[in-house]
Design a protein around this motif. Structure first.
Motif, PDB file in Angstrom:
ATOM      1  N   VAL A   1      -1.253  -4.597  -5.165  1.00 47.01           N
ATOM      2  CA  VAL A   1      -0.937  -3.064  -4.983  1.00 47.01           C
ATOM      3  C   VAL A   1      -2.024  -2.296  -4.812  1.00 47.01           C
ATOM      4  O   VAL A   1      -3.172  -2.719  -5.484  1.00 47.01           O
ATOM      5  CB  VAL A   1      -0.053  -2.460  -6.103  1.00 47.01           C
ATOM      6  N   LEU A   2      -2.241  -1.365  -3.724  1.00 46.83           N
ATOM      7  CA  LEU A   2      -3.091  -0.475  -3.605  1.00 46.83           C
ATOM      8  C   LEU A   2      -2.585   1.029  -3.454  1.00 46.83           C
ATOM      9  O   LEU A   2      -1.630   1.094  -2.704  1.00 46.83           O
ATOM     10  CB  LEU A   2      -4.157  -0.803  -2.656  1.00 46.83           C
ATOM     11  N   VAL A   3      -3.194   2.058  -3.850  1.00 44.85           N
ATOM     12  CA  VAL A   3      -2.977   3.353  -3.419  1.00 44.85           C
ATOM     13  C   VAL A   3      -4.154   3.930  -2.739  1.00 44.85           C
ATOM     14  O   VAL A   3      -5.365   3.967  -3.360  1.00 44.85           O
ATOM     15  CB  VAL A   3      -2.799   4.262  -4.831  1.00 44.85           C
TER      16      VAL A   3
ATOM     17  N   SER B   1      -9.409   5.968   1.911  1.00 44.52           N
ATOM     18  CA  SER B   1      -8.922   5.282   3.355  1.00 44.52           C
ATOM     19  C   SER B   1     -10.217   4.798   3.625  1.00 44.52           C
ATOM     20  O   SER B   1     -10.142   3.475   4.261  1.00 44.52           O
ATOM     21  CB  SER B   1      -8.326   6.061   4.123  1.00 44.52           C
ATOM     22  N   ASP B   2     -11.596   5.304   3.779  1.00 42.95           N
ATOM     23  CA  ASP B   2     -12.710   4.677   4.505  1.00 42.95           C
ATOM     24  C   ASP B   2     -13.183   3.658   3.322  1.00 42.95           C
ATOM     25  O   ASP B   2     -14.213   2.991   4.025  1.00 42.95           O
ATOM     26  CB  ASP B   2     -13.652   5.970   4.577  1.00 42.95           C
ATOM     27  N   ALA B   3     -12.595   3.416   2.368  1.00 40.56           N
ATOM     28  CA  ALA B   3     -13.203   2.273   1.600  1.00 40.56           C
ATOM     29  C   ALA B   3     -12.079   1.076   1.637  1.00 40.56           C
ATOM     30  O   ALA B   3     -12.174   0.129   0.860  1.00 40.56           O
ATOM     31  CB  ALA B   3     -13.422   2.521   0.211  1.00 40.56           C
ATOM     32  N   LEU B   4     -10.975   1.125   2.239  1.00 44.40           N
ATOM     33  CA  LEU B   4     -10.215   0.235   2.259  1.00 44.40           C
ATOM     34  C   LEU B   4     -10.568  -1.125   2.913  1.00 44.40           C
ATOM     35  O   LEU B   4     -10.227  -2.101   2.273  1.00 44.40           O
ATOM     36  CB  LEU B   4      -8.990   0.738   2.906  1.00 44.40           C
ATOM     37  N   ILE B   5     -10.995  -1.064   4.062  1.00 41.54           N
ATOM     38  CA  ILE B   5     -11.669  -2.406   4.672  1.00 41.54           C
ATOM     39  C   ILE B   5     -12.495  -3.045   3.713  1.00 41.54           C
ATOM     40  O   ILE B   5     -12.602  -4.257   3.520  1.00 41.54           O
ATOM     41  CB  ILE B   5     -12.065  -2.127   6.188  1.00 41.54           C
ATOM     42  N   ARG B   6     -13.404  -2.287   3.166  1.00 36.08           N
ATOM     43  CA  ARG B   6     -14.629  -2.927   2.287  1.00 36.08           C
ATOM     44  C   ARG B   6     -13.891  -3.485   1.165  1.00 36.08           C
ATOM     45  O   ARG B   6     -14.276  -4.560   0.581  1.00 36.08           O
ATOM     46  CB  ARG B   6     -15.345  -1.801   1.650  1.00 36.08           C
ATOM     47  N   LYS B   7     -12.823  -2.862   0.693  1.00 37.09           N
ATOM     48  CA  LYS B   7     -12.097  -3.525  -0.600  1.00 37.09           C
ATOM     49  C   LYS B   7     -11.405  -4.903  -0.047  1.00 37.09           C
ATOM     50  O   LYS B   7     -11.442  -5.795  -0.808  1.00 37.09           O
ATOM     51  CB  LYS B   7     -10.883  -2.599  -1.047  1.00 37.09           C
ATOM     52  N   ILE B   8     -10.874  -4.990   0.992  1.00 33.20           N
ATOM     53  CA  ILE B   8     -10.504  -6.082   1.495  1.00 33.20           C
ATOM     54  C   ILE B   8     -11.259  -6.988   1.781  1.00 33.20           C
ATOM     55  O   ILE B   8     -11.167  -8.265   1.261  1.00 33.20           O
ATOM     56  CB  ILE B   8      -9.370  -5.894   2.739  1.00 33.20           C
ATOM     57  N   GLU B   9     -12.521  -6.822   2.162  1.00 35.24           N
ATOM     58  CA  GLU B   9     -13.652  -7.803   2.523  1.00 35.24           C
ATOM     59  C   GLU B   9     -14.268  -8.418   1.173  1.00 35.24           C
ATOM     60  O   GLU B   9     -14.546  -9.547   1.167  1.00 35.24           O
ATOM     61  CB  GLU B   9     -14.853  -7.007   3.221  1.00 35.24           C
TER      62      GLU B   9
ATOM     63  N   ILE C   1       0.956  -1.221  -0.067  1.00 38.40           N
ATOM     64  CA  ILE C   1       0.166   0.169  -0.125  1.00 38.40           C
ATOM     65  C   ILE C   1       0.866   1.282   0.026  1.00 38.40           C
ATOM     66  O   ILE C   1       1.707   1.505   0.818  1.00 38.40           O
ATOM     67  CB  ILE C   1      -1.091  -0.106   1.207  1.00 38.40           C
ATOM     68  N   GLU C   2       0.535   2.188  -0.980  1.00 37.81           N
ATOM     69  CA  GLU C   2       1.203   3.381  -0.928  1.00 37.81           C
ATOM     70  C   GLU C   2      -0.033   4.528  -0.356  1.00 37.81           C
ATOM     71  O   GLU C   2      -0.920   4.589  -1.024  1.00 37.81           O
ATOM     72  CB  GLU C   2       1.620   3.896  -2.453  1.00 37.81           C
TER      73      GLU C   2
END
Length: 334
Positions: free
Chosen positions: A175-177, A202-210, A97-98
């Motif tokens: 990879v994620l930005v 950043s507020d969508a990071l957890i949703r992306k991983i899920e 992650i960048e």
């Protein structure tokens, strides 16, 4: 396959960061060289970076997924170096992650170009920026070279090769930005799909991983011990950073050029000659040859330091001029 997936914690195996050290060094430098816009600007960017990484840490900490996190990882392979803001290890894959905490809004056009818009002094600025996707992919490529050179000699990596071999490298090391400024508008409407899926707030990071976990093959999910071993293996490639950031930033922003003693001595001799002539007094009334040598050697910075070299009457009559000569010629700051 995991029959009972009970691991939901976020475990930070590495939390420290060099950004705090950089901030402290810049603050120290700013106290010594006040009103330096270049130092203030650099400090502003560092503080934005710290705030951005803290925002990502907050999002990760409140997740309920089960992951291991490495913060501020420094990788090196021969002459290649890479600094990764975060590496996240989940049951499905690892993420490089960048973090970007930028002022203004970001648009990604159909060619995948990043365009940033912001306002300075009521003036709207629109300019392109280096692709953070390419930046984080380059970081991953450095790790890939390390990984490829070590896999045959590492029992742990050989055990994982079935799932994390060369053919699946990019899928297993993604990879994620992540843009960490909640005020930033991220416009990816026309962005190519492969880039759109890699740039998130950043507020969508957890949703992306899920979502990545949801649509993955459960038969390939890793357990807590496997994830911990994988994270520990990645952490073993972290190289220590022993940079003295005060010295680094001083050499970057404050370039001091010390004149040689002969040059200073000649300037003081010329001053003594002109001063004695204008006041119609002997040269040693300004300062003696012995006092001259001490001035060149000690280079006093103010009147208080001059007291150990000259008599009170000489300081009162010539002190300020002598100090100015030394100050003007001792260094040149650019």
């Amino acid at each position: 396959m995991l029959l009972f997936d009970t691991f939901k914690d976020t475990i930070f195996l590495k939390e420290d960061s060099t950004l705090e050290k950089q901030r402290d060094a810049l603050n120290k430098l700013l106290k010594e060289y006040s009103n330096r816009e270049d130092i203030v600007e650099e400090l502003y960017l560092i503080n934005k970076g710290i705030a951005g990484e803290k925002e990502i840490k907050y999002q990760l900490s409140k997740s309920n997924i089960g992951m291991y996190v490495l913060h501020d990882v420094n990788l090196q392979n021969a002459d290649l170096k890479a600094q990764v803001d975060y590496i996240i290890i989940t049951k499905v894959c690892a993420y490089f992650i960048e973090c970007k905490n930028l002022v203004g809004n970001i648009t990604i056009n159909e060619r995948g170009d990043f365009i940033r818009e912001f306002v300075i002094n009521s003036k709207k600025i629109k300019k392109g920026m280096y692709s953070p996707i390419r930046q984080v992919e380059a970081q991953r490529d450095v790790f890939r070279k390390i990984w490829e050179s070590n896999i045959d000699g590492n029992v742990l990596l050989k055990a994982f090769k079935k799932y994390y071999g060369n053919k699946n490298f990019n899928d297993n090391y993604r990879v994620l930005v992540v843009t960490a400024n909640n005020e930033t508008i991220l416009n990816t409407r026309y962005a190519p799909k492969d880039i759109k899926n890699k740039v998130i707030r950043s507020d969508a990071l957890i949703r992306k991983i899920e979502e990545d976990i949801k649509y993955s093959d459960r038969n390939l999910w890793l357990g807590k011990k496997e994830m911990e071993s994988w994270a520990s293996s990645l952490l073993s490639y972290n190289v220590s950073n022993d940079i003295d950031y005060y010295d680094y930033y001083k050499s970057k922003f404050i370039k001091e050029k010390t004149i040689d003693n002969d040059n200073l001595k000649n300037k003081l001799i010329n001053f003594r000659k002109e001063r004695s002539a204008s006041m119609n007094i002997p040269a040693y009334y300004v300062f003696t040859n012995e006092e001259l040598d001490k001035l060149v050697e000690l280079k006093p910075k103010d009147i208080s330091e001059l007291k150990s070299i000259l008599t009170p009457i000489k300081i009162k009559t010539h002190g300020n001029e002598i100090i100015n000569i030394i100050k003007e010629n001792k260094w040149h700051i650019v």
